[in-house]
Scaffold this motif. Structure first.
Motif, PDB file in Angstrom:
ATOM      1  N   VAL A 222       6.341   0.691  -5.647  1.00  0.00           N
ATOM      2  CA  VAL A 222       5.676  -0.116  -4.620  1.00  0.00           C
ATOM      3  C   VAL A 222       4.201  -0.239  -4.990  1.00  0.00           C
ATOM      4  O   VAL A 222       3.554   0.745  -5.323  1.00  0.00           O
TER       5      VAL A 222
ATOM      6  N   TRP B 218       3.507  -6.184   5.455  1.00  0.00           N
ATOM      7  CA  TRP B 218       3.394  -4.842   6.003  1.00  0.00           C
ATOM      8  C   TRP B 218       3.360  -4.933   7.512  1.00  0.00           C
ATOM      9  O   TRP B 218       2.692  -5.770   8.097  1.00  0.00           O
TER      10      TRP B 218
ATOM     11  N   THR C 176       8.013  -3.606  -5.742  1.00  0.00           N
ATOM     12  CA  THR C 176       7.891  -4.247  -4.435  1.00  0.00           C
ATOM     13  C   THR C 176       6.400  -4.352  -4.173  1.00  0.00           C
ATOM     14  O   THR C 176       5.670  -3.380  -4.346  1.00  0.00           O
TER      15      THR C 176
ATOM     16  N   MET D  45       8.994   1.246   3.009  1.00  0.00           N
ATOM     17  CA  MET D  45       9.003   0.542   1.726  1.00  0.00           C
ATOM     18  C   MET D  45       9.072   1.516   0.563  1.00  0.00           C
ATOM     19  O   MET D  45       9.805   1.304  -0.388  1.00  0.00           O
TER      20      MET D  45
ATOM     21  N   ARG E 188       6.806  -8.110   0.453  1.00  0.00           N
ATOM     22  CA  ARG E 188       7.069  -7.828   1.857  1.00  0.00           C
ATOM     23  C   ARG E 188       5.769  -7.813   2.631  1.00  0.00           C
ATOM     24  O   ARG E 188       4.739  -7.413   2.116  1.00  0.00           O
TER      25      ARG E 188
ATOM     26  N   CYS F 293       3.352  -5.172  -1.567  1.00  0.00           N
ATOM     27  CA  CYS F 293       2.947  -5.262  -0.165  1.00  0.00           C
ATOM     28  C   CYS F 293       1.503  -5.736  -0.146  1.00  0.00           C
ATOM     29  O   CYS F 293       0.617  -5.041  -0.636  1.00  0.00           O
TER      30      CYS F 293
END
Length: 132
Positions: free
Chosen positions: A36, A11, A61, A29, A9, A63
């Motif tokens: 994360v 940010w 996930t 998130m 993803r 970032c």
């Protein structure tokens, strides 16, 4: 063996035009994912953290932000705020920054220490990142 699908993803700052974005930023998130990893784009340490977690069966996930970007300062401020503003913890956890179960684990050094001590797998299970 099924291929693990990684979630990446971009940010975005939690505050847009002075208003808090719903579910935006790192907080969104972290609250929406069991694991994360926040790091700089192309960072080898971020890659190591991600591979360690994937090797254990977690699907983090990721970032990624650009190094030296204006968003980097805002991101560090947001992470510091999430950790209660404790700059000493954050200073030890420069990039990558790893969150498990909504809690700051720390940087790669802390992630490796927790893994070597045998505490990482139970933490991942408690967070719902591992099914076994």
């Amino acid at each position: 063996m099924a291929m693990q699908q990684e979630i990446r993803r971009a940010w975005t700052p939690a505050a847009v035009n002075g208003r808090a974005a719903e579910g935006g930023g790192v907080r969104g998130m972290v609250e929406g994912s069991a694991v994360v990893v926040v790091g700089r784009r192309g960072c080898c340490m971020c890659h190591v953290a991600r591979r360690l977690l994937q090797g254990l069966g977690a699907n983090p996930t990721v970032c990624e932000i650009g190094e030296g970007s204006p968003e980097e300062t805002a991101l560090m401020d947001e992470i510091s705020e999430m950790d209660g503003g404790d700059a000493s913890t954050l200073a030890a956890a420069v990039f990558p920054v790893v969150f498990v179960g909504g809690k700051l684990v720390g940087g790669l050094d802390r992630l490796m220490a927790v893994h070597i001590s045998g505490e990482l797998v139970p933490i991942l299970k408690e967070a719902g990142a591992l099914w076994l």
